[in-house]
Design an enzyme around this catalytic site. Structure first.
Site, PDB file in Angstrom:
ATOM      1  CG  MET A 190       8.756  -6.911   6.016  1.00 42.12           C
ATOM      2  SD  MET A 190       8.938  -5.643   7.305  1.00 42.12           S
ATOM      3  CE  MET A 190       7.243  -5.223   7.628  1.00 42.12           C
ATOM      4  NE  ARG A 191      15.456 -11.120   3.852  1.00 41.60           N
ATOM      5  CZ  ARG A 191      15.471 -12.125   4.735  1.00 41.60           C
ATOM      6  NH1 ARG A 191      14.358 -12.467   5.364  1.00 41.60           N
ATOM      7  NH2 ARG A 191      16.580 -12.776   4.991  1.00 41.60           N
ATOM      8  CB  SER A 247      -0.980  -0.003   1.175  1.00 42.69           C
ATOM      9  OG  SER A 247      -0.310   0.149   2.404  1.00 42.69           O
ATOM     10  CG  HIS A 262       9.773   1.536  11.831  1.00 46.64           C
ATOM     11  ND1 HIS A 262      10.000   0.188  11.680  1.00 46.64           N
ATOM     12  CD2 HIS A 262       9.529   1.741  13.148  1.00 46.64           C
ATOM     13  CE1 HIS A 262       9.903  -0.400  12.865  1.00 46.64           C
ATOM     14  NE2 HIS A 262       9.624   0.517  13.774  1.00 46.64           N
ATOM     15  CD  GLU A 311       3.300   3.007   7.626  1.00 47.08           C
ATOM     16  OE1 GLU A 311       4.115   2.603   8.460  1.00 47.08           O
ATOM     17  OE2 GLU A 311       2.728   2.234   6.823  1.00 47.08           O
ATOM     18  CB  VAL A 313      17.545  -2.577  12.325  1.00 46.90           C
ATOM     19  CG1 VAL A 313      16.064  -2.750  11.988  1.00 46.90           C
ATOM     20  CG2 VAL A 313      18.357  -3.658  11.636  1.00 46.90           C
TER      21      VAL A 313
END
Ligand code: GAR
Length: 192
Positions: free
Chosen positions: A84-85, A7, A103, A168, A138
């Protein structure tokens, strides 16, 4: 770059197409063939490259393959729209000040996975989302744009996630604009 529903990817494409962001999304990279972002890209007519991390030996190799894709497409700026890595110096060095992450928390609170659940567990009354430049650590790095979202008494992870997502979609294109402006990329745009 996307691993999930996509999205945020679509929000960036929409912002470009509606003239809020003077840019083109030229390519999507996904690491899972079955992620929702793939379908969205198909509908939006954006070429997608699948780099399945389970078939690539290391994080550095994955990032090297990503850089090759983007270099071949002449990419100026890279957005991790639900990627998501964990990324490595290979990707960060290829796009200094040009690699943006979104995030679902008000960083530096609640880094890492399941940030929305972390916020609910901590019983914070205000959460939100952060768009920032990526560093090796991260969910760290200079913040570009943030939005606050109140946590309601009856919120579940799903209801809070839905309201965070709305924000977001608003701040991610804005963050791309801020980063591009700082880099002088907008001045390079052809006029007219
Ligand atoms: C977004 O909420 C984004 O903030 C989060 O994944 C979701 C992707 O949604 N990213 C992270 O948690 C990265 N640490 P989407 O696939 O619908 O854009």
């Amino acid at each position: 770059m996307a691993s999930g529903e996509g999205s945020n990817f679509e929000a960036v494409v929409d912002a470009c197409r509606q003239g809020q962001l003077p840019a083109d999304v030229v390519q999507l990279v996904v690491n899972r063939a079955d992620c929702g972002a793939v379908e969205r890209a198909k509908r939006l007519g954006i070429p997608t490259v699948l780099l399945d991390h389970t078939t690539i030996p290391s994080r550095e190799d994955l990032d090297g393959r990503i850089v090759s894709c983007f270099e071949a497409s002449g990419v100026d700026l890279v957005v991790m729209a639900g990627w998501m890595r964990i990324v490595t110096q290979v990707l960060i060095d290829a796009y200094p000040q040009r690699l943006i992450n979104i995030h679902p928390s008000l960083l530096p609170s609640f880094r890492g996975a399941r940030a929305i659940e972390q916020a609910l567990r901590a019983q914070v009354r205000i959460s939100g989302c952060t768009a920032h430049l990526v560093e090796l650590e991260v969910d760290a790095g200079p913040i570009l744009v943030q939005a606050a979202v109140p946590v309601l008494g009856e919120d579940s992870a799903e209801t809070l996630a839905e309201r965070i997502h709305q924000q977001e979609h608003r701040i991610l294109p804005l963050a791309v604009l801020v980063a591009a402006e700082r880099l002088g990329l907008l001045a390079e745009q052809p006029q007219g």
